[in-house]
Design a protein around this motif. Structure first.
Motif, PDB file in Angstrom:
ATOM      1  N   ILE A 123     -41.393  -4.477  22.573  1.00 54.88           N
ATOM      2  CA  ILE A 123     -41.353  -5.804  21.985  1.00 54.88           C
ATOM      3  C   ILE A 123     -41.449  -6.163  20.668  1.00 54.88           C
ATOM      4  CG2 ILE A 123     -42.408  -8.110  22.383  1.00 54.88           C
ATOM      5  CD1 ILE A 123     -42.806  -7.202  25.345  1.00 54.88           C
ATOM      6  N   THR A 124     -42.466  -5.477  19.973  1.00 51.50           N
ATOM      7  CA  THR A 124     -42.907  -5.805  18.734  1.00 51.50           C
ATOM      8  C   THR A 124     -41.713  -5.435  17.901  1.00 51.50           C
ATOM      9  OG1 THR A 124     -45.231  -5.121  19.285  1.00 51.50           O
ATOM     10  CG2 THR A 124     -44.771  -5.345  17.094  1.00 51.50           C
ATOM     11  N   LEU A 125     -41.227  -4.022  17.879  1.00 47.83           N
ATOM     12  CA  LEU A 125     -40.170  -3.477  17.183  1.00 47.83           C
ATOM     13  C   LEU A 125     -38.860  -4.437  17.364  1.00 47.83           C
ATOM     14  CD1 LEU A 125     -40.903   0.283  17.445  1.00 47.83           C
ATOM     15  CD2 LEU A 125     -41.152  -1.202  15.419  1.00 47.83           C
ATOM     16  N   GLY A 126     -38.564  -4.710  18.477  1.00 50.91           N
ATOM     17  CA  GLY A 126     -37.361  -5.474  18.941  1.00 50.91           C
ATOM     18  C   GLY A 126     -37.659  -7.077  18.270  1.00 50.91           C
ATOM     19  N   LEU A 127     -38.717  -7.628  18.311  1.00 46.11           N
ATOM     20  CA  LEU A 127     -38.754  -8.800  17.824  1.00 46.11           C
ATOM     21  C   LEU A 127     -38.667  -8.676  16.349  1.00 46.11           C
ATOM     22  CD1 LEU A 127     -41.929 -10.694  19.175  1.00 46.11           C
ATOM     23  CD2 LEU A 127     -39.713 -11.744  18.788  1.00 46.11           C
ATOM     24  N   VAL A 128     -39.353  -7.888  15.635  1.00 45.59           N
ATOM     25  CA  VAL A 128     -39.271  -7.476  13.998  1.00 45.59           C
ATOM     26  C   VAL A 128     -37.878  -7.366  13.577  1.00 45.59           C
ATOM     27  CG1 VAL A 128     -39.929  -6.353  12.163  1.00 45.59           C
ATOM     28  CG2 VAL A 128     -41.542  -6.952  13.734  1.00 45.59           C
ATOM     29  N   SER A 129     -37.144  -6.470  14.297  1.00 45.40           N
ATOM     30  CA  SER A 129     -35.976  -6.019  14.059  1.00 45.40           C
ATOM     31  C   SER A 129     -34.859  -7.323  14.103  1.00 45.40           C
ATOM     32  CB  SER A 129     -35.425  -5.138  15.193  1.00 45.40           C
ATOM     33  OG  SER A 129     -34.354  -4.269  14.764  1.00 45.40           O
ATOM     34  N   GLY A 130     -35.053  -7.968  15.171  1.00 45.43           N
ATOM     35  CA  GLY A 130     -33.949  -9.117  15.451  1.00 45.43           C
ATOM     36  C   GLY A 130     -34.273 -10.273  14.411  1.00 45.43           C
ATOM     37  N   TYR A 131     -35.572 -10.504  14.366  1.00 44.93           N
ATOM     38  CA  TYR A 131     -36.083 -11.632  13.472  1.00 44.93           C
ATOM     39  C   TYR A 131     -35.671 -11.413  11.988  1.00 44.93           C
ATOM     40  CZ  TYR A 131     -38.319 -16.031  11.892  1.00 44.93           C
ATOM     41  OH  TYR A 131     -38.345 -17.321  11.336  1.00 44.93           O
ATOM     42  N   VAL A 132     -36.189 -10.399  11.503  1.00 43.55           N
ATOM     43  CA  VAL A 132     -36.251  -9.925   9.933  1.00 43.55           C
ATOM     44  C   VAL A 132     -34.700  -9.778   9.377  1.00 43.55           C
ATOM     45  CG1 VAL A 132     -37.039  -8.560   8.326  1.00 43.55           C
ATOM     46  CG2 VAL A 132     -38.549  -9.297   9.971  1.00 43.55           C
ATOM     47  N   GLY A 133     -33.967  -8.668  10.447  1.00 44.60           N
ATOM     48  CA  GLY A 133     -32.699  -8.531  10.311  1.00 44.60           C
ATOM     49  C   GLY A 133     -32.541  -7.385   9.125  1.00 44.60           C
ATOM     50  N   GLY A 134     -31.370  -7.432   8.626  1.00 42.41           N
ATOM     51  CA  GLY A 134     -31.486  -6.573   7.206  1.00 42.41           C
ATOM     52  C   GLY A 134     -31.469  -5.030   7.456  1.00 42.41           C
ATOM     53  N   ARG A 135     -32.140  -4.488   6.292  1.00 43.50           N
ATOM     54  CA  ARG A 135     -32.640  -3.148   6.130  1.00 43.50           C
ATOM     55  C   ARG A 135     -33.577  -2.633   7.380  1.00 43.50           C
ATOM     56  NH1 ARG A 135     -31.725   0.277   1.660  1.00 43.50           N
ATOM     57  NH2 ARG A 135     -30.524  -1.579   0.865  1.00 43.50           N
ATOM     58  N   THR A 136     -34.709  -3.636   7.504  1.00 45.06           N
ATOM     59  CA  THR A 136     -35.632  -3.249   8.389  1.00 45.06           C
ATOM     60  C   THR A 136     -34.708  -2.978   9.997  1.00 45.06           C
ATOM     61  OG1 THR A 136     -36.682  -4.918   7.457  1.00 45.06           O
ATOM     62  CG2 THR A 136     -37.852  -4.176   9.423  1.00 45.06           C
ATOM     63  N   ASP A 137     -33.933  -4.020  10.149  1.00 43.57           N
ATOM     64  CA  ASP A 137     -33.153  -3.875  11.507  1.00 43.57           C
ATOM     65  C   ASP A 137     -32.495  -2.540  11.611  1.00 43.57           C
ATOM     66  OD1 ASP A 137     -31.998  -4.768  13.774  1.00 43.57           O
ATOM     67  OD2 ASP A 137     -30.211  -5.743  12.805  1.00 43.57           O
ATOM     68  N   SER A 138     -31.849  -2.142  10.213  1.00 47.58           N
ATOM     69  CA  SER A 138     -30.893  -1.291  10.496  1.00 47.58           C
ATOM     70  C   SER A 138     -31.830   0.273  10.749  1.00 47.58           C
ATOM     71  CB  SER A 138     -30.346  -0.915   9.234  1.00 47.58           C
ATOM     72  OG  SER A 138     -29.581  -2.029   8.999  1.00 47.58           O
ATOM     73  N   ILE A 139     -32.951   0.121  10.046  1.00 46.16           N
ATOM     74  CA  ILE A 139     -33.888   1.205  10.171  1.00 46.16           C
ATOM     75  C   ILE A 139     -34.355   1.591  11.756  1.00 46.16           C
ATOM     76  CG2 ILE A 139     -36.021   2.284   9.577  1.00 46.16           C
ATOM     77  CD1 ILE A 139     -35.445   1.096   6.724  1.00 46.16           C
ATOM     78  N   ILE A 140     -34.993   0.546  12.292  1.00 44.89           N
ATOM     79  CA  ILE A 140     -35.328   0.312  13.617  1.00 44.89           C
ATOM     80  C   ILE A 140     -34.503   0.782  14.657  1.00 44.89           C
ATOM     81  CG2 ILE A 140     -36.700  -0.897  15.375  1.00 44.89           C
ATOM     82  CD1 ILE A 140     -38.233  -2.422  13.081  1.00 44.89           C
ATOM     83  N   MET A 141     -33.242   0.063  14.677  1.00 47.26           N
ATOM     84  CA  MET A 141     -32.264   0.332  15.543  1.00 47.26           C
ATOM     85  C   MET A 141     -31.506   1.818  15.298  1.00 47.26           C
ATOM     86  SD  MET A 141     -32.115  -1.969  17.848  1.00 47.26           S
ATOM     87  CE  MET A 141     -33.750  -2.142  17.733  1.00 47.26           C
ATOM     88  N   ARG A 142     -31.574   2.305  14.169  1.00 49.02           N
ATOM     89  CA  ARG A 142     -30.803   3.744  13.976  1.00 49.02           C
ATOM     90  C   ARG A 142     -31.996   4.767  14.671  1.00 49.02           C
ATOM     91  NH1 ARG A 142     -27.711   0.900  12.181  1.00 49.02           N
ATOM     92  NH2 ARG A 142     -27.689   0.562  14.376  1.00 49.02           N
ATOM     93  N   ILE A 143     -33.177   4.719  14.443  1.00 47.26           N
ATOM     94  CA  ILE A 143     -34.287   5.476  15.134  1.00 47.26           C
ATOM     95  C   ILE A 143     -33.946   5.235  16.631  1.00 47.26           C
ATOM     96  CG2 ILE A 143     -36.674   5.641  15.593  1.00 47.26           C
ATOM     97  CD1 ILE A 143     -37.361   4.641  12.713  1.00 47.26           C
ATOM     98  N   ALA A 144     -33.806   4.212  17.003  1.00 47.32           N
ATOM     99  CA  ALA A 144     -33.548   3.627  18.675  1.00 47.32           C
ATOM    100  C   ALA A 144     -32.489   4.482  19.081  1.00 47.32           C
ATOM    101  CB  ALA A 144     -33.470   2.439  18.910  1.00 47.32           C
ATOM    102  N   ASP A 145     -31.306   4.569  18.233  1.00 48.49           N
ATOM    103  CA  ASP A 145     -29.853   5.215  18.608  1.00 48.49           C
ATOM    104  C   ASP A 145     -30.419   6.522  18.651  1.00 48.49           C
ATOM    105  OD1 ASP A 145     -28.735   2.737  18.574  1.00 48.49           O
ATOM    106  OD2 ASP A 145     -27.880   3.065  16.571  1.00 48.49           O
ATOM    107  N   VAL A 146     -30.944   7.161  17.593  1.00 51.28           N
ATOM    108  CA  VAL A 146     -31.141   8.785  17.662  1.00 51.28           C
ATOM    109  C   VAL A 146     -32.118   9.115  18.897  1.00 51.28           C
ATOM    110  CG1 VAL A 146     -32.583  10.464  16.466  1.00 51.28           C
ATOM    111  CG2 VAL A 146     -31.016   8.923  15.239  1.00 51.28           C
ATOM    112  N   GLN A 147     -33.124   8.338  19.111  1.00 51.63           N
ATOM    113  CA  GLN A 147     -33.941   8.611  20.351  1.00 51.63           C
ATOM    114  C   GLN A 147     -33.208   8.498  21.614  1.00 51.63           C
ATOM    115  OE1 GLN A 147     -37.793   7.239  20.524  1.00 51.63           O
ATOM    116  NE2 GLN A 147     -37.954   7.580  22.715  1.00 51.63           N
TER     117      GLN A 147
END
Lengths: 330, 325, 325
Positions: free
Chosen positions: B132-156
């Motif tokens: 929830i924390t990572l998803g909120l930050v990722s969605g709300y902040v967007g941009g580079r933060t979002d890309s990094i978090i979501m790429r980690i998620a994709d890899v996992q």
């Protein structure tokens, strides 16, 4: 001459609508920008209602967001009461923010569905530290609810218990919460039925008289604007094409686009009138026409209109950006 | 053509001809659509009852279990490998039979569900908190933060969750180096399951956040200059929790299975405090020598629990999704 | 006045819900004559769209027609089978919805959709149907119709798409066109064009039009007669000019006063207090009585039925007995 409360100079905002980097490289495409607002200047005097009208893609909502600082401009500047708004200056911006507010279009999306109405209304005054304690905040919420025609008991309810018009009243109460001087109203009644629209428009005028508010009123509906505005700016594809006193705009429209709009609005008083056929539709704002953006739809367009972009020049009723008007061709 | 809903629409001030909403929370809950859809689905009622039964028996295991399987003093090898009561040689003392140590299988199951549920529950909480924390930050902040978090998620996501859990489990054990293995087993297990399941929460929360952050109530909050963290926590979070609840319920079943799998593979809960998975592993050795009850009963218990929780999750997903109603 | 093309008599549309049955359309009667444009106007929740859907047999279940009859050119159509109704829709009734995207299939070209519709209802060859389709597109004002006919819907702008939908509605030479908020999704400058096209073409093709909209201005400029709906009932029906200039029903009167006009700016708009009742809480007697400035005792208990008042029908007790000979 009253001093202008809001001063907008050469305001511009472009949005990057390019494809992702990899696609651009592979497809050999340039970056693409949508110029939503282009070189817009106007001022809003204390206590007046300045209206911006335009159809979709005219940039009117973008201007609203720029003025209240929800998005930063890419060109030009906005001054409020003589001070330039700078989004990067936290403390100054914070101080300015308490002086203006916004009323949004969709009363179903503008209130947090999980919050009680009382908390929604109290939030701005809490954020600016205007309430000493929760008792005085609650008292002020009750007053605000009654000001907008609801009852104090409504503070304990959730937004879904209200109809669209009542929600818009809650949104207005929230806007008044921090005692602003200036309120940006972005299509405040376009989601409402006409009989409810009349209630909300009347309420907004009453509040303006009572609290000496200044409004920027944004709408696509000319008859609503006619009813509310002191002065009106007409937008087409991100540029102001005409600014005029409200009454004069309707009796003596200058710009061909304004004339066309006035002719197109269906009106109660005009049953059975014959429309002049209107040509064409609004062009794609990503790829606007050269010169005057209106030239492909304009009966008065000549070569100059196709090549040069006209700027606002003083006319009898205010200002208009049109070569045909300038050269006396209309 | 959706003009007919309960909402007659229109608006106004005085004389609102609508019934006052029920005031108390309980009355509101009983009036809600969710409760209505719950009452109408027999399968869901049964699933909820079964789940509740598991939770109750896990909670009260020390009082309702006929024996205490971890009390070595009460175990007797004379009672070992007793068949269930209804089979010749079985006794009513050990209704579902005993294992090779003479432990009562029924009691072991009750205590085992306790551990399984505890591991499942706590790891779901951990995964949900992270996601929830990572998803909120990722969605709300967007941009580079979002890309990094979501790429980690994709890899996992390219690895099976069980593999990640094994990996984390292995590395933690390596670091701890066998100190307090039995005490730390629970936490290691929770951490490995929690860390391997956060992605789904993050993705769900991110996509809801992307929708919510463009709504005007969030703009109204930004307008008064609230800090993004406050907007995320107080405005966005309450509005993205619906789908999270569904994910959490379905993931509870998954987490229980993962725990069982890890324990079955021998990297989970040690046999001294057996979970359902551990029980199944222990019993597995006796399956071919005829003592089937040692593994089959814990297996059935696990299957019923997971099925019940899954059915509950399915119902919740349908009930919260107005499009399917 | 010519014979009635569409006759709706005492139509009732109900929606069963778990909290009781909602009556979305409550016993309305009206007729559309050949060659006329009848406007149906009302605020959201008034039942205007539901009336249109009922006539073309497209009410979403569990909603259904619970009473009354609908006759098209003397033939009863409210009790037809789904298949028979589908043939009526398209052949005898053309439909134009608010959002042109929902009426056009994004996967097929305009040509494929038009030719299919034409050939379903008219005995024409592929070639002839295509020629007719091009002719229709030309008529609705699509430039270079012969070339653009092979484009997909997304290649057209919003206004152009709505023109295509009008062509589609007229493809089988229907006797009646039902247009439900045909211009609501469009910009003002485009709206005027679409209204022009709709009005002109229906006149040329001899089709009557039932124009459903919330926009009194559109009705005032387009319709010959108008029916004003409130809470599922018709409040007033009559020639559009008279209804606008000299409304008889207090609701119509208030509605006209609440619309801002271009020609003169009043300081205050007339406002009707309160809001339209929810369908769950329609007051007894006249549905408008709690908001009516001229309410008297009878309005609170007895429901008024439309009765002739000069050149129109008004459902209001104020006029009771006036027009009886």
């Amino acid at each position: 001459m009253t001093q202008a409360l809001v001063n907008v100079e050469n305001l511009g905002r472009a949005f990057d609508v390019s494809k992702p980097w990899l696609n651009r490289v592979l497809e050999r495409e340039e970056r693409k920008f949508l110029i939503a607002v282009d070189d817009v200047s106007f001022e809003i005097n204390k206590g007046e209602t300045f209206a911006l009208v335009g159809e979709s893609g005219s940039g009117k909502s973008t201007i609203a967001k720029l003025i209240v600082g929800l998005i930063p401009p890419t060109a030009g500047k906005i001054s409020f009461d003589g001070t330039e708004l700078r989004l990067d200056s936290g403390s100054q911006m914070r101080q300015m923010r308490s002086r203006f507010q916004m009323i949004f279009q969709d009363p179903f999306a503008s209130l947090n569905p999980r919050w009680r109405v009382g908390d929604i209304i109290a939030e701005p005054m809490r954020a600016f530290g205007l309430a000493k304690d929760s008792a005085s905040a609650a008292k002020r919420v009750d007053e605000l609810l009654e000001t907008v025609g609801l009852t104090a008991a409504d503070a304990a309810k959730y937004p879904h218990e209200f109809s669209g018009g009542q929600r818009q009243r809650v949104a207005i109460a929230r806007a008044l919460s921090a005692k602003p001087e200036f309120i940006v109203c972005d299509e405040p009644t376009s989601a409402l039925d006409v009989s409810v629209q009349a209630q909300i428009l009347n309420l907004m005028r009453d509040l303006q008289d009572e609290f000496g508010l200044t409004y920027l009123f944004i709408s696509h509906d000319l008859s609503v604007v006619r009813h509310m505005a002191t002065r009106i700016g007409v937008l087409y594809l991100g540029r102001l094409v005409e600014i005029a006193e409200a009454k004069a705009l309707f009796t003596h429209p200058q710009h061909p686009y304004t004339r066309m709009l006035l002719d197109a609005v269906p009106d109660l008083e005009m049953t059975g009138r014959d429309h002049k056929p209107i040509e064409g539709e609004i062009p794609n704002p990503i790829d606007p026409p050269s010169g005057c953006a209106f030239h492909p739809r304009c009966a008065f367009a000549n070569d100059r209109c196709r090549a040069e972009t006209p700027v606002l020049k003083p006319v009898e009723t205010g200002e208009a950006a049109c070569f045909a008007v300038e050269e006396g061709r209309i | 053509m959706s003009h007919v809903t309960g909402e007659g629409a229109g608006a106004g001030t005085a004389g609102r001809p609508q019934d006052e909403a029920p005031s108390s929370l309980l009355a509101r809950a009983l009036d809600s659509d969710i409760w209505y859809s719950f009452k109408r689905s027999k399968v869901t009622i049964v699933a909820a009852a079964v789940t509740a039964l598991y939770f109750a028996s896990a909670l009260f295991a020390p009082w309702i279990a006929p024996h205490n399987p971890s009390d070595l003093a009460s175990l007797s090898l004379l009672d070992s490998l007793n068949p269930p009561a209804w089979i010749e040689g079985g006794t009513t003392t050990f209704v579902l039979g005993t294992d090779d140590q003479g432990r009562d299988v029924l009691s072991a199951i009750l205590y085992g569900s306790r551990i399984s549920l505890a591991v499942g529950f706590v790891s779901v909480l951990l995964a949900a908190f992270l996601g929830i924390t990572l998803g909120l930050v990722s969605g709300y902040v967007g941009g580079r933060t979002d890309s990094i978090i979501m790429r980690i998620a994709d890899v996992q996501l390219t690895f099976p969750a069980i593999l990640i859990a094994l990996l984390i489990d292995g590395s933690v054990r390596g670091v701890l180096g066998g100190i307090n293995r039995e005490e730390s087993a629970f936490y290691v297990l929770v951490a490995s399951i929690g860390l391997s399941f956060w992605v789904q929460y993050a993705r769900t929360v991110r996509s809801s956040t992307l929708v919510e952050k463009n709504k005007e109530y969030v703009q109204a909050a930004r307008l008064i200059g609230l800090h993004p963290a406050i907007i995320m926590a107080r405005h966005v979070l309450p509005n993205v929790m619906g789908p999270v609840l569904v994910v959490a319920t379905i993931n509870l079943a998954l987490a229980i299975i993962t725990e069982a799998t890890l324990s079955f593979l021998g990297v989970g809960i040690p046999p001294t405090q057996p979970s359902l998975g551990t029980l199944i592993r222990i019993g597995n050795d006796f399956l071919f020598s005829g003592e089937w009850w040692i593994t089959i009963f814990p297996g059935i218990a696990l299957a019923i629990l997971v099925l019940a929780v899954n059915l509950l999750g399915d119902w919740l997903r349908d009930a919260l999704n107005p499009k399917l109603r | 006045m010519t014979e009635a093309l569409l006759e709706v008599h005492d139509l009732v549309v109900e929606f069963p819900t778990r909290k009781g049955t909602l009556t979305a359309v409550d016993g309305i009667s009206f007729a559309v004559h050949r060659g006329e444009v009848l406007g149906i106007v009302g605020e959201s929740g008034a039942g205007k769209s539901m009336t249109g859907s009922a006539i073309i047999g497209l009410i979403e279940p569990p909603g259904h027609i619970a009473g009354g009859t609908v006759h098209l050119a003397g033939e009863r159509i409210d009790n037809l089978s789904l298949d028979a109704m589908r043939r009526v829709r398209g052949k005898k009734i053309g439909v134009v919805f608010q959002d042109p995207l929902t009426s056009l299939n994004p996967l097929y070209t305009i040509a494929e959709q038009l030719v299919e519709t034409i050939r379903t209802h008219l005995p024409l060859s592929e070639r002839a149907a295509r020629d007719r389709a091009i002719g229709l597109l030309d008529e609705v004002g699509i430039p270079a119709a012969a070339r653009r006919i092979d484009d997909y819907p997304h290649q057209f702008s919003g206004g152009m798409r709505q023109r295509v939908v009008i062509a589609l509605a007229l493809a089988a030479e229907p006797e009646l066109v039902i247009a439900d908020e045909p211009t609501t999704a469009l910009d003002v400058s485009v709206q005027a064009q679409i209204i022009d096209v709709l009005k002109r073409l229906c006149a040329e093709h001899g089709a009557a039009v039932m124009l459903i909209t919330h926009d009194m201005g559109v009705i005032a400029e387009t319709a010959d007669r108008v029916a004003v709906m409130y809470a599922g009932r018709i409040a007033e029906i009559g020639p559009v000019r008279d209804v606008v200039k000299d409304a008889k029903h207090p609701y119509t009167d208030g509605l006209m006063g609440s619309i801002p006009t271009l020609t003169h700016a009043e300081d205050r708009l007339t406002q009707i207090p309160g809001s339209m009742p929810r369908l769950t809480a329609i007051p007894p007697g006249c549905a408008f009585n709690p908001r009516c400035p001229k309410v008297f005792e009878r309005c609170r208990t007895e429901r008024p039925n439309p009765q002739p008042v000069s050149d129109r029908q008004v459902a209001c007790w104020l006029y009771d007995g006036e027009a009886h000979p």
